[in-house]
Each structure stands twice: as structure tokens, then as C-alpha cells.
Write an enzyme that holds these catalytic residues in place. Sequence first.
Site, PDB file in Angstrom:
ATOM      1  N   ARG A   1       0.857  -1.242  -0.028  1.00  0.00           N
ATOM      2  CA  ARG A   1       0.015   0.020   0.102  1.00  0.00           C
ATOM      3  C   ARG A   1       0.844   1.428   0.030  1.00  0.00           C
ATOM      4  O   ARG A   1       1.826   1.407   0.818  1.00  0.00           O
ATOM      5  CB  ARG A   1      -0.867   0.069   1.219  1.00  0.00           C
ATOM      6  CG  ARG A   1      -1.957  -1.036   1.148  1.00  0.00           C
ATOM      7  CD  ARG A   1      -3.006  -0.465   0.124  1.00  0.00           C
ATOM      8  NE  ARG A   1      -4.319  -1.583  -0.068  1.00  0.00           N
ATOM      9  CZ  ARG A   1      -4.354  -2.579  -0.574  1.00  0.00           C
ATOM     10  NH1 ARG A   1      -3.369  -2.855  -1.455  1.00  0.00           N
ATOM     11  NH2 ARG A   1      -5.250  -3.236  -0.784  1.00  0.00           N
TER      12      ARG A   1
ATOM     13  N   GLU B   1      -3.666   7.291  -4.985  1.00  0.00           N
ATOM     14  CA  GLU B   1      -3.958   6.584  -6.116  1.00  0.00           C
ATOM     15  C   GLU B   1      -5.306   7.070  -6.947  1.00  0.00           C
ATOM     16  O   GLU B   1      -6.191   7.096  -6.194  1.00  0.00           O
ATOM     17  CB  GLU B   1      -4.075   4.910  -6.072  1.00  0.00           C
ATOM     18  CG  GLU B   1      -2.654   4.390  -5.606  1.00  0.00           C
ATOM     19  CD  GLU B   1      -2.670   3.101  -5.425  1.00  0.00           C
ATOM     20  OE1 GLU B   1      -3.908   2.322  -5.712  1.00  0.00           O
ATOM     21  OE2 GLU B   1      -1.756   2.287  -4.904  1.00  0.00           O
TER      22      GLU B   1
ATOM     23  N   HIS C   1      -0.763   0.212  -9.974  1.00  0.00           N
ATOM     24  CA  HIS C   1      -1.439  -0.918  -8.969  1.00  0.00           C
ATOM     25  C   HIS C   1      -1.880  -2.039  -9.652  1.00  0.00           C
ATOM     26  O   HIS C   1      -3.190  -2.397  -9.547  1.00  0.00           O
ATOM     27  CB  HIS C   1      -2.611  -0.171  -8.223  1.00  0.00           C
ATOM     28  CG  HIS C   1      -2.795  -1.001  -6.930  1.00  0.00           C
ATOM     29  ND1 HIS C   1      -3.481  -0.340  -5.826  1.00  0.00           N
ATOM     30  CD2 HIS C   1      -2.879  -2.267  -6.392  1.00  0.00           C
ATOM     31  CE1 HIS C   1      -3.468  -1.206  -4.641  1.00  0.00           C
ATOM     32  NE2 HIS C   1      -3.327  -2.440  -4.921  1.00  0.00           N
TER      33      HIS C   1
END
Length: 311
Positions: free
Chosen positions: A223, A252, A271
Site C-alpha cells: 500500500r 492513487e 497498482h
Amino acid sequence: MARILITRRLASRAPERLTAAGHEVVVHDGPAASAGKLRALVDGVEGVLTTVADRVDPALLDAAPGLRVVSNYAVGCDNVDLAACAARGVAVGITPDVLTEATADLAFALLLAAARHVPAADRAVRDGRWTSWEPAGWLGRDVHGATLVIVGAGRIGEAVARRAEGFSMDVVRVGRRDDLLAALAAADFVSLHAPLLPATRHLIGAAALAAIKPGAILVNTARGGLVDQVALTQALADGRLAAAGLDVTDPEPLPADDPLLQAPNLVVLPHIGSATQGARERMAQLAVDNLLAGLAGEPLPNPAPALAPAS
Ligand code: DGY
């Protein structure tokens, strides 16, 4: 029969199992909905399949008073307020195990890409900057024989450790009770696999980056919030870190003008750790399993950690 919202279109036919069970399924097409749009979309639903881009917070739960199950299409669940869900009796499910190997593959891809300047060298060829074989150019780091510190040696961390052993790396695992700074001082590579919790936010901040062995390479597929990006940008700029490979950032998506993107020797991806056809299909099936069980009033087969029975 329950009304279920799926917040993004999945590359899977697993949701057909929900309609086959008699549920009404609404799929939100297009990019991730804003918080306001999501609140409007959950009106009247009893089940919701969320992604890491959706925040399940008290405001969302207030907008869906009939909600019984949140099925998060991810192994992580830091986007879900677990306490607020528990207080309202909303079950929360996740998709563990099925993305472990895919995510570990990507962590290793980032490690190798960052160590050997793969994206920058590729760009040089395309830009016409390959003028000759370079005896002193593009010098990267040896991966074999190097020390890899794995922070958070859960399932994905262990899968990365297995790959590292195949590359003859020395693997050091750092858990919650271990001395992170001492481990970082010996690290040639660091790969992050801890969950994002209040206690782990900015785990890799100025102090950790000051303790890290000069010239180390940082990989993060967990993360973005685990890393203080201001401190990371500085550590890359002043050469304390030789390189970083990130699949996750905070926020993000990372805005194109974020100062981090000006840092040298940075490989950054959007991601995609679990983005293989196989992993995403298995995640879809587990997410549907969780919805079907929860809506039938049964325990979820894959509950979020806070809801797992104490062992
Ligand atoms: C997860 O599962 O937590 C990933 O970050 C998304 O696949």
C-alpha cells in the site's frame, strides 16, 4: 432476493452466479465512482462488491441502511472502515490467497527492473540514444547474493522470499516485533508486504530511510501509505536509495505532476499486482462466494481479518 451493486465491471462471469441465485445485480460501468456517486449508487442495496478504489466509510454506510455484506475485491481492506461495518452488523469479505503468487511475481519484476534500469534502458533505445555498447553505462545492482529484507512476511512476503531464494539472495524477514531499523541497515533490497494500519502508515519515513543501507533499492507492492513519499522523493534525489519500484502510491492514481515522478531511478506502476487473468478470475469467484454466503445469512468464507474468529 437482494439488490447488489458491483462498483466496477469485472473481467469475469462470476457475477452471473448472483443472478442465477435470484439476486438483482447492478454494475457500475466506467471509472471508479466518486464518493458522492457511490453514495447514490448504494441506495437500496443489501450487498456491494467494492474495489480498493472505493471508500466504505460511515457516510457510505448511512446511504445504504439495508446493507448486509461488503465484499471487497482485494486481500487488503484498508479502504473499508471495519469498525463502522461491525457496529452496523455489516459483514466484510476479502479475497485472500488467490492473488499471492501474481503479486509476488510483480514484486520480483519491480525488483529486477529497478536493479537493472530496465524501463530507462528501454526508453533510451526507443529515443535513439543507443549509440554503442557501453562498458560503463547502465550499471545496475547485483541481485544474486544480495540481502533482501522482507517487511511483513505474510503470504505474499513469503512468496517473494521463495523467489528470492531461487536468485540466491539472503532473505531477512521483519515482523511486527522485529527491529526494522537494524534490518534496513543491512538491506540491499527492501520489499514491503505489511498491511496499511494506523501503526504502519509511513513505516518507511525519514527515520527508516536514514537507517537504510546507502544504495539500497525499495520495492512496494503493498500500500502506498506505508511510505512517506516526500521522504522517498528526497532519498532518491540525494542518492540514499539507488532506486525504487512502486506498484502502489498515495494517492492513487498518482497525479502526473506529483513531485515523486521527478525523482531519479523510479519505476512506478498503476497498482497491477493482482492483474493476471487467473488471479482476477479467482478474486471474482471468492468475492461472489462472500456475497452469496452473507446474503444467505451464513458466515463469509473469507472474512476480513477483524471479523475472523480468534485462533
Ligand atoms: C489487494 O488485493 O489488496 C490488491 O491491492 C488489489 O488486488
